[in-house]
Scaffold this motif. Structure first.
Motif, PDB file in Angstrom:
ATOM      1  N   GLY A 498       0.854  -1.185   0.000  1.00 53.86           N
ATOM      2  CA  GLY A 498       0.000   0.000   0.000  1.00 53.86           C
ATOM      3  C   GLY A 498       0.888   1.232   0.000  1.00 53.86           C
ATOM      4  N   ILE A 499       0.617   2.164  -0.918  1.00 53.39           N
ATOM      5  CA  ILE A 499       1.528   3.305  -1.113  1.00 53.39           C
ATOM      6  C   ILE A 499       0.740   4.605  -1.112  1.00 53.39           C
ATOM      7  CG2 ILE A 499       3.279   4.341  -2.624  1.00 53.39           C
ATOM      8  CD1 ILE A 499       3.515   1.507  -3.950  1.00 53.39           C
ATOM      9  N   CYS A 500       1.314   5.617  -0.439  1.00 50.00           N
ATOM     10  CA  CYS A 500       0.758   6.974  -0.495  1.00 50.00           C
ATOM     11  C   CYS A 500       1.830   7.884  -1.082  1.00 50.00           C
ATOM     12  CB  CYS A 500       0.359   7.459   0.902  1.00 50.00           C
ATOM     13  SG  CYS A 500      -0.223   9.175   0.912  1.00 50.00           S
ATOM     14  N   ASN A 501       1.530   8.549  -2.206  1.00 50.39           N
ATOM     15  CA  ASN A 501       2.511   9.407  -2.882  1.00 50.39           C
ATOM     16  C   ASN A 501       1.897  10.784  -3.111  1.00 50.39           C
ATOM     17  OD1 ASN A 501       4.901  10.145  -4.162  1.00 50.39           O
ATOM     18  ND2 ASN A 501       4.177   9.502  -6.177  1.00 50.39           N
ATOM     19  N   SER A 502       2.489  11.823  -2.512  1.00 53.23           N
ATOM     20  CA  SER A 502       1.966  13.190  -2.664  1.00 53.23           C
ATOM     21  C   SER A 502       3.069  14.195  -2.325  1.00 53.23           C
ATOM     22  CB  SER A 502       0.774  13.441  -1.722  1.00 53.23           C
ATOM     23  OG  SER A 502      -0.363  12.734  -2.145  1.00 53.23           O
ATOM     24  N   ILE A 503       2.796  15.449  -2.636  1.00 52.53           N
ATOM     25  CA  ILE A 503       3.662  16.544  -2.163  1.00 52.53           C
ATOM     26  C   ILE A 503       3.093  17.000  -0.822  1.00 52.53           C
ATOM     27  CG2 ILE A 503       4.441  18.903  -2.582  1.00 52.53           C
ATOM     28  CD1 ILE A 503       4.222  18.325  -5.585  1.00 52.53           C
ATOM     29  N   PRO A 504       3.854  16.925   0.261  1.00 56.81           N
ATOM     30  CA  PRO A 504       3.328  17.308   1.577  1.00 56.81           C
ATOM     31  C   PRO A 504       2.830  18.758   1.582  1.00 56.81           C
ATOM     32  CG  PRO A 504       5.424  16.177   1.814  1.00 56.81           C
ATOM     33  CD  PRO A 504       5.252  16.446   0.360  1.00 56.81           C
TER      34      PRO A 504
END
Length: 542
Positions: A498-504
């Motif tokens: 499970g992956i979460c990818n974003s610009i904080p």
């Protein structure tokens, strides 16, 4: 050395060392002994070097042991090298050089002065460069290469002139520089050069009160006596000669001026001022006779030979020549000790480096043990917690993509229950090796999160790049061909991710990424229960 980084009690001891040295108090040895305990307890290389350097200086000042002086100086150099304290390292090299010069080992002196000069190239310190240039000048002067000597001395004075006049030693060093220039001019027969140097000193005397710098009084008096000799002013010569005798009688550590006194007396002898030269010799002789430095005794004996030769006293000349013979033998022994010391210094530094490298490797191993999971060899939860914070803050500051992947081994509990804990451990190690290999290839951080869970942290990678790595990882685990359950059904150990990818964004935290990645992993697991909807990787955004 930056003393501001130390606690108040340590700073107090350091300041006390400076104060006691300024007051020439032997109590500094006790203060340094206490500071040494602190330095070694802290394992602070800079502070250890500081202690040994000032211990060496104190032992030299109070004549408490020549061998200990040199041993402390060698240790100081080793610690300064390890700490990268280039200014103090250059000072220590300079000190070794001065010691060698005082013992007539000009080659060793020159070698360490060059070391000091090269070390100074890494820092900006005109005062230190001035000191080193002056001492190189003294090496050439001892070899009677006066023209080269005066070039270095003038460069030293020029550099000192660039320093702040508020510096405590500014006027003392400027006067000493002009004195050396004047003395070298006199030795070359350049009367005008000597008078010019004296005129520069007179300007400095008008500019500042030098009464609190008594170390300049003797050199100043010597130069002015010499000028009066050249000018043939008998009245001034008599007055200044009487003044210098009085100053020498009350001086502390007369042997600091011994080579200047040698040059001074030779000029007096050459001009027939034998009585004055003998008076000067008589004043310094008692101090020199107690010194362990043979060169100083040899200088005094040589001066007396020159006087008796002028007087035509053959018997006394022969007596001193026999003394010179024995002193020459002793000086050769002392020079051999200097060479041995130079070799020992190198060995001490090498041994110190080896010891510190051993300690560094031990610390690295201990740090590795603290930060690594003992079963899989991956970074552990502690290391992960440390790194995710810095990586998250970096992504937030620079507004770049940041991804957290949480993964686990599918149905690992069943695998463990079926094959036992030993097989379970082997399975974990095999999967961990694949994760580490894939992470290394793509420059991704990985760690064991706990149990059969692992984590990976991605920086500056878009969704497609992250998914490609994740699918490669899943494929590589399957290729390990770890059988599970009924082999006829060709079931193999697999992983879910499970992956979460974003610009904080503002208001978000690393925990938000962890929670979203965990939720995505949970969704992958749920998909296993629905035939035809099985997925192994799910990537989401905040």
């Amino acid at each position: 050395m930056d003393i501001g980084k130390y606690d108040s009690s340590t700073k107090e001891l350091i300041e006390k060392v400076y104060e006691q040295k300024l007051n020439i108090s032997e109590e500094v040895l006790d203060t340094l002994a206490r500071l040494k305990e602190v330095a070694y307890e802290m394992e602070d290389f800079a502070l250890q070097g500081f202690v040994h350097f000032h211990m060496a200086d104190a032992l030299y000042t109070f004549e408490k042991g020549y061998a200990s002086f040199r041993e402390n100086l060698a240790k100081a150099i080793s610690f300064f090298e390890l700490a990268g304290e280039n200014e103090l390292l250059a000072r220590a090299y300079n000190y070794v050089a001065v010691d060698a010069l005082n013992n007539g080992s000009f080659d060793v002196a020159y070698l360490y002065l060059m070391n000091a000069m090269h070390t100074c190239e890494k820092i900006e310190n005109n005062y230190l460069l001035s000191l080193i240039n002056n001492n190189i000048g003294q090496v050439y002067a001892r070899m009677h290469s006066y023209e080269k000597a005066i070039d270095y001395v003038r460069e030293g004075t020029r550099l000192q002139g660039l320093s702040s006049k508020d510096d405590f030693y500014y006027y003392q060093n400027m006067i000493n520089g002009y004195f050396s220039e004047g003395m070298l001019s006199a030795l070359m027969g350049d009367v005008e050069g000597a008078k010019k140097a004296n005129a520069e000193i007179a300007k400095l005397e008008e500019e500042a009160d030098i009464s609190n710098t008594p170390s300049v009084f003797i050199p100043l008096s010597m130069l002015r006596v010499i000028i009066s000799v050249f000018e043939g002013s008998e009245e001034e010569f008599e007055a200044r000669s009487k003044d210098i005798i009085e100053k020498l009688q009350g001086a502390y550590r007369v042997y600091d001026f011994i080579t200047d006194i040698e040059d001074f007396c030779h000029i007096l002898i050459d001009h027939g001022k034998l009585d004055t030269a003998q008076e000067v010799i008589n004043v310094v002789k008692s101090t020199v006779e107690t010194s362990p430095v043979i060169l100083m005794k040899k200088i005094i004996s040589s001066l007396e030979i020159a006087i008796f030769e002028k007087m035509g006293d053959v018997e006394k000349v022969n007596l001193h020549l026999r003394e010179q013979y024995h002193l020459a033998e002793q000086q050769q022994d002392e020079q051999n000790r200097i060479y041995q010391y130079s070799i020992d210094l190198i060995n001490i530094m090498n041994n110190q480096r080896k010891e510190q490298e051993r300690i560094r490797l031990e610390n690295k191993m201990l740090q590795s043990q603290v930060e690594k999971d003992p079963l899989t060899g991956l970074a552990n939860r502690l290391k992960f917690d440390q790194l995710i914070s810095s990586m998250f803050e970096n992504a937030k500051e620079h507004k770049t993509l940041f991804a957290v992947s949480i993964m686990d081994i599918d149905m690992f509990k069943d695998y463990n229950d079926t094959y036992g804990h030993l097989a379970g451990d082997i399975c974990l190690q095999t999967v961990a090796n694949v994760i580490q290999d894939v992470s290394d290839r793509h420059g991704v951080f990985c760690a064991r999160y706990g149990g059969d869970e692992f984590v990976m942290l991605y920086e500056r990678k878009n969704d497609e790049e992250v998914k490609n790595i994740a699918h490669e990882l899943g494929k590589r685990v399957l290729e390990e061909d770890i059988a599970f359950g009924d082999t006829d059904k060709n079931v193999r150990v697999s992983i879910s991710q499970g992956i979460c990818n974003s610009i904080p964004a503002e208001g978000q935290s690393q925990n938000d990424f962890l929670n979203e990645a965990d939720n995505a992993l949970y969704a992958v697991k749920k998909s296993m229960d629905t035939p035809g909807e099985r997925e192994s990787v799910r990537l989401v955004h905040l």
